[in-house]
Design a protein around this motif. Sequence first.
Motif, PDB file in Angstrom:
ATOM      1  N   LEU A   1      10.417  66.302 130.625  1.00  0.00           N
ATOM      2  CA  LEU A   1       9.922  67.120 129.528  1.00  0.00           C
ATOM      3  C   LEU A   1       8.747  66.382 128.896  1.00  0.00           C
ATOM      4  O   LEU A   1       8.831  65.170 128.663  1.00  0.00           O
ATOM      5  N   TYR A   2       7.656  67.075 128.621  1.00  0.00           N
ATOM      6  CA  TYR A   2       6.485  66.364 128.115  1.00  0.00           C
ATOM      7  C   TYR A   2       5.690  67.216 127.135  1.00  0.00           C
ATOM      8  O   TYR A   2       5.812  68.447 127.088  1.00  0.00           O
ATOM      9  N   ALA A   3       4.848  66.523 126.361  1.00  0.00           N
ATOM     10  CA  ALA A   3       3.910  67.183 125.446  1.00  0.00           C
ATOM     11  C   ALA A   3       2.710  66.273 125.264  1.00  0.00           C
ATOM     12  O   ALA A   3       2.809  65.050 125.428  1.00  0.00           O
ATOM     13  N   ASN A   4       1.548  66.874 124.944  1.00  0.00           N
ATOM     14  CA  ASN A   4       0.357  66.065 124.713  1.00  0.00           C
ATOM     15  C   ASN A   4      -0.587  66.764 123.752  1.00  0.00           C
ATOM     16  O   ASN A   4      -0.514  67.986 123.549  1.00  0.00           O
ATOM     17  N   TYR A   5      -1.466  65.946 123.177  1.00  0.00           N
ATOM     18  CA  TYR A   5      -2.551  66.443 122.337  1.00  0.00           C
ATOM     19  C   TYR A   5      -3.834  65.756 122.788  1.00  0.00           C
ATOM     20  O   TYR A   5      -3.856  64.545 123.031  1.00  0.00           O
ATOM     21  N   VAL A   6      -4.917  66.544 122.890  1.00  0.00           N
ATOM     22  CA  VAL A   6      -6.192  66.025 123.371  1.00  0.00           C
ATOM     23  C   VAL A   6      -7.313  66.580 122.510  1.00  0.00           C
ATOM     24  O   VAL A   6      -7.303  67.759 122.125  1.00  0.00           O
ATOM     25  N   ARG A   7      -8.282  65.736 122.199  1.00  0.00           N
ATOM     26  CA  ARG A   7      -9.513  66.174 121.538  1.00  0.00           C
ATOM     27  C   ARG A   7     -10.668  65.582 122.334  1.00  0.00           C
ATOM     28  O   ARG A   7     -10.625  64.407 122.717  1.00  0.00           O
ATOM     29  N   ALA A   8     -11.716  66.367 122.615  1.00  0.00           N
ATOM     30  CA  ALA A   8     -12.772  65.874 123.500  1.00  0.00           C
ATOM     31  C   ALA A   8     -14.120  66.467 123.153  1.00  0.00           C
ATOM     32  O   ALA A   8     -14.223  67.583 122.616  1.00  0.00           O
ATOM     33  N   MET A   9     -15.163  65.706 123.500  1.00  0.00           N
ATOM     34  CA  MET A   9     -16.535  66.187 123.393  1.00  0.00           C
ATOM     35  C   MET A   9     -16.901  66.907 124.683  1.00  0.00           C
ATOM     36  O   MET A   9     -16.628  66.410 125.781  1.00  0.00           O
ATOM     37  N   ASN A  10     -17.554  68.054 124.535  1.00  0.00           N
ATOM     38  CA  ASN A  10     -17.959  68.845 125.701  1.00  0.00           C
ATOM     39  C   ASN A  10     -19.474  68.809 125.860  1.00  0.00           C
ATOM     40  O   ASN A  10     -20.101  67.787 125.608  1.00  0.00           O
ATOM     41  N   ALA A  11     -20.057  69.925 126.238  1.00  0.00           N
ATOM     42  CA  ALA A  11     -21.474  69.966 126.572  1.00  0.00           C
ATOM     43  C   ALA A  11     -22.359  69.749 125.340  1.00  0.00           C
ATOM     44  O   ALA A  11     -21.958  69.986 124.195  1.00  0.00           O
ATOM     45  N   ALA A  12     -23.595  69.300 125.599  1.00  0.00           N
ATOM     46  CA  ALA A  12     -24.593  69.177 124.545  1.00  0.00           C
ATOM     47  C   ALA A  12     -25.172  70.546 124.222  1.00  0.00           C
ATOM     48  O   ALA A  12     -25.331  71.386 125.105  1.00  0.00           O
TER      49      ALA A  12
ATOM     50  N   MET B   1     -17.213  70.908 121.012  1.00  0.00           N
ATOM     51  CA  MET B   1     -15.993  70.102 120.922  1.00  0.00           C
ATOM     52  C   MET B   1     -14.798  70.973 121.292  1.00  0.00           C
ATOM     53  O   MET B   1     -14.847  72.210 121.182  1.00  0.00           O
ATOM     54  N   SER B   2     -13.731  70.324 121.702  1.00  0.00           N
ATOM     55  CA  SER B   2     -12.522  71.073 122.035  1.00  0.00           C
ATOM     56  C   SER B   2     -11.295  70.255 121.679  1.00  0.00           C
ATOM     57  O   SER B   2     -11.347  69.020 121.579  1.00  0.00           O
ATOM     58  N   GLU B   3     -10.187  70.951 121.490  1.00  0.00           N
ATOM     59  CA  GLU B   3      -8.903  70.291 121.328  1.00  0.00           C
ATOM     60  C   GLU B   3      -7.837  71.141 122.001  1.00  0.00           C
ATOM     61  O   GLU B   3      -7.977  72.371 122.120  1.00  0.00           O
ATOM     62  N   GLY B   4      -6.790  70.455 122.454  1.00  0.00           N
ATOM     63  CA  GLY B   4      -5.752  71.162 123.181  1.00  0.00           C
ATOM     64  C   GLY B   4      -4.375  70.619 122.881  1.00  0.00           C
ATOM     65  O   GLY B   4      -4.190  69.416 122.658  1.00  0.00           O
ATOM     66  N   TYR B   5      -3.404  71.534 122.859  1.00  0.00           N
ATOM     67  CA  TYR B   5      -1.992  71.192 122.725  1.00  0.00           C
ATOM     68  C   TYR B   5      -1.284  71.689 123.984  1.00  0.00           C
ATOM     69  O   TYR B   5      -1.580  72.779 124.489  1.00  0.00           O
ATOM     70  N   GLU B   6      -0.323  70.925 124.454  1.00  0.00           N
ATOM     71  CA  GLU B   6       0.352  71.304 125.695  1.00  0.00           C
ATOM     72  C   GLU B   6       1.779  70.774 125.680  1.00  0.00           C
ATOM     73  O   GLU B   6       2.048  69.672 125.186  1.00  0.00           O
ATOM     74  N   ALA B   7       2.710  71.559 126.201  1.00  0.00           N
ATOM     75  CA  ALA B   7       4.098  71.125 126.382  1.00  0.00           C
ATOM     76  C   ALA B   7       4.598  71.731 127.681  1.00  0.00           C
ATOM     77  O   ALA B   7       4.174  72.837 128.072  1.00  0.00           O
ATOM     78  N   GLY B   8       5.483  71.013 128.354  1.00  0.00           N
ATOM     79  CA  GLY B   8       5.927  71.536 129.628  1.00  0.00           C
ATOM     80  C   GLY B   8       7.128  70.825 130.203  1.00  0.00           C
ATOM     81  O   GLY B   8       7.676  69.877 129.629  1.00  0.00           O
ATOM     82  N   LEU B   9       7.543  71.316 131.375  1.00  0.00           N
ATOM     83  CA  LEU B   9       8.655  70.759 132.131  1.00  0.00           C
ATOM     84  C   LEU B   9       8.192  70.508 133.555  1.00  0.00           C
ATOM     85  O   LEU B   9       7.404  71.290 134.119  1.00  0.00           O
ATOM     86  N   LYS B  10       8.688  69.430 134.140  1.00  0.00           N
ATOM     87  CA  LYS B  10       8.403  69.127 135.535  1.00  0.00           C
ATOM     88  C   LYS B  10       9.722  68.937 136.278  1.00  0.00           C
ATOM     89  O   LYS B  10      10.668  68.354 135.739  1.00  0.00           O
TER      90      LYS B  10
END
Length: 812
Positions: free
Chosen positions: A582-593, A608-617
């Motif tokens: 079981l997992y989860a993550n948070y990411v924030r990143a710079m994208n194109a100029a 700019m972008s940000e993402g939230y994610e949760a899942g099962l493997k």
Amino acid sequence: MGTRQRNNKAKFNANRLLPACIAALLAGGFDAPALAGSAQQTFDIPAQPMDSALTELADRAGLRLLYQAGAVGALRSRPVSGRHTPEQALKIMLADSGLTYRKTAGGAITVAQAVGRDETEKGNEATTLKPMTVTGVADYDSTDPFNPDYNRTMASTATKTDTPIMETPLSIQVVPKAVIDDQQAIRVGDALKNVSGYFDSRGEEFVYDTAYLRGFDTDSRQYIDGLRDLPQSHSLAGIERVEVLKGPAGALYGRLEPGGLINYVTKRPLDTPYYSLQQQFGSFDLYRTLGDATGPITQDGNLLYRVTMEYLSSHSFVDVVSKERGFIAPSLTWKISPQTQLDVDFRYHDVNGPTTFGLPAVGNRPANVPISRFMGEPGDDGDSSLLYGGMSLTHAFSDHWKLNAKVGYNYENQESGGTFIDSLNEQTGDASRFYSFYDYFEDSIQGLINLTGKFDTYGLKHTLTAGGDIYHTHGRTGKSYFLCEACGTSFPAPINIYQPIVYGRPGIDPATETAGGGSNTETFWWGLYVQDQVTILDDWHLMFGTRYDQATNNSSWGNPTDDGEFSPRVGLLYRPMNWLSLYANYVRAMNAANVNRVSPGTQVKPEMSEGYEAGLKGDWWNGRLTANLTFYELTKKNISQPHSDPKLAAQGFSVFAGEGRSQGIEFDISGRMTENWSLIGTYSLTNTEFTQDSTGIEGNQFANVPTHAGSLWSKYDFGGFGWQGLWTGAGVFIADQRQGDRANSFQLPGYARLDAALGYSFHAGPSKVSLQFNVDNLLDKRYYTSSTWETRAYGIQPGVPRTFLGSVRVEF
């Protein structure tokens, strides 16, 4: 014959203990109990000489292994990957080697040749060993050319380490060579259709490979072996597997679109000779020749080579369109020492053929014209050639610390001329056309250095990754023409889309026009990153890190930029059972100029972008079958849009007010249900929306992204019925209705496409001969893959009609 002891921590006299152990073994005095330290651990020990494999296992599992050097001789181990107890790992490693193991009263483990019935019959000094059954054993190394597995348990793209996918708190999918071969994939999109959340964006286009991931256009900037690549149409001839990391990847790689990263892992030189020659032939006069040769150059095996090549020539279902592709990639591996390795790569790639600008929209659907209708001219053509040279140096300071440094240089030249619709009267079908030509050059140089170390602190296990990279690219246009009726220049003859096109009528005359050109774009960035992966109590895996990028962009047609941003990432995974994570993550990143022109006083900001994610493997039967279920939300901000003042907008000024969001569910499964039944399947639910917009499209969906999509490809091998080498496969690929442009003014209808395959392999002397026949779009469904330029006037790409493809391959 010498005796070897494996485990630096062991403090005992091996020469005295070994004879006693062998005597007990020959007397059949004890069975193999569970080894000390029975808790499961994560192993990733590749196939290698048995001596070195046992050494690595002893170090990782804390075992005291004893064996006679002559007993393992030239034997090779089986690869060990995934979570196992030390006993399971040792069983897997020794499978089919003729070796077995026993535990002595002193706690050491002896490895020796198994004693069989013949010895028993010769005397009563030996007894037959109990049979040992190993389940879920990987029969092939991941780089073995004969590996038939549809999944992989390891992927380095997500973390730049050797972390198993089941312990990585991110969503990453792998399309291995076996799937590419069984489906006879020719374009990159043919392979990526097996990944959830991927949607095609170029149709039959052979100039660029681009893709939509999780709703966002990834553009054509993709990666090869972890290095950023120039835009091109990649050849699958030199690809071992395709790894797709979902979500913003800026924490390790810098500027990317938020949907994800596509990384092509190339075929590497092997220490076992292998040769392959394949000829494919199919519909529309397609002929494709593939070659692959690898093995050692020197007798000691320290210098290895590999050469892969492709030549493709084909017409198209689209009138007057043909394409040609040539590719060759020699590579060398020099094992300078047991700790140091140098890899040298070269690639040459040339693609010829026109850009297929596709069909227009009429009303809310693609125009009802034959999908074979070409709206351009026979003289339209394109030539793209690319050269790459690079080196990679890997050095292991110890068993736990490793350094990798890479440098690469790309040079690309594109000449492209194309005719497409400029304006269309949708009632009558009358269309004026536009001619575009450019001669474009681009080169890039890049380098990276990456240090990985493993250590323990206060009972916590760390995998630390730190590094940096630089990237510089310079693009320039030699000359260009833009000819149209509204431009006051010569222009292509008008057509009626509902009538057969009369090609070659008088129209454009570049000789009478003044060529444009002189555009220049230069990009330079550097980035530094650090990441720590922490294992807590064996079942918890915490990953956190960040990257800082400083990037400049100068263009003769836009606004210069100088952006500096951090891109942090954190993820947590819990593995309560061996088969479940079981997992989860948070990411924030710079994208194109944002390089568009801005009015004075406007602050220039990057996307700019940000993402939230949760899942099962899930992982069953020691990695034979794997699955991933993911829930995510991605938001992209600071999207460039025309200025709200019409006068400024007409002068090309922009504002950074746009925002888009993608939410969804993705499911992927791949591997073997039984020894004879393999499958790879996907499902995606993707909801997209422009959440902020100054042009009146707020609330609209993204173009080219279906709400529901899925695929299932299944292969069955009839070897279990005694028909060795015979197999069959079938697959269905489904996509829901998609919007054709940002304004949602027309839609591409949904579709379901059925493919099938039949194959037979047999041995002729030392060679393996494989015969294969594939049918794509078996039911001859009319469908559309994408709206490439998201406009009504042109760019709707039809899918291929029913297509046959045969193949003969010889391997030895």
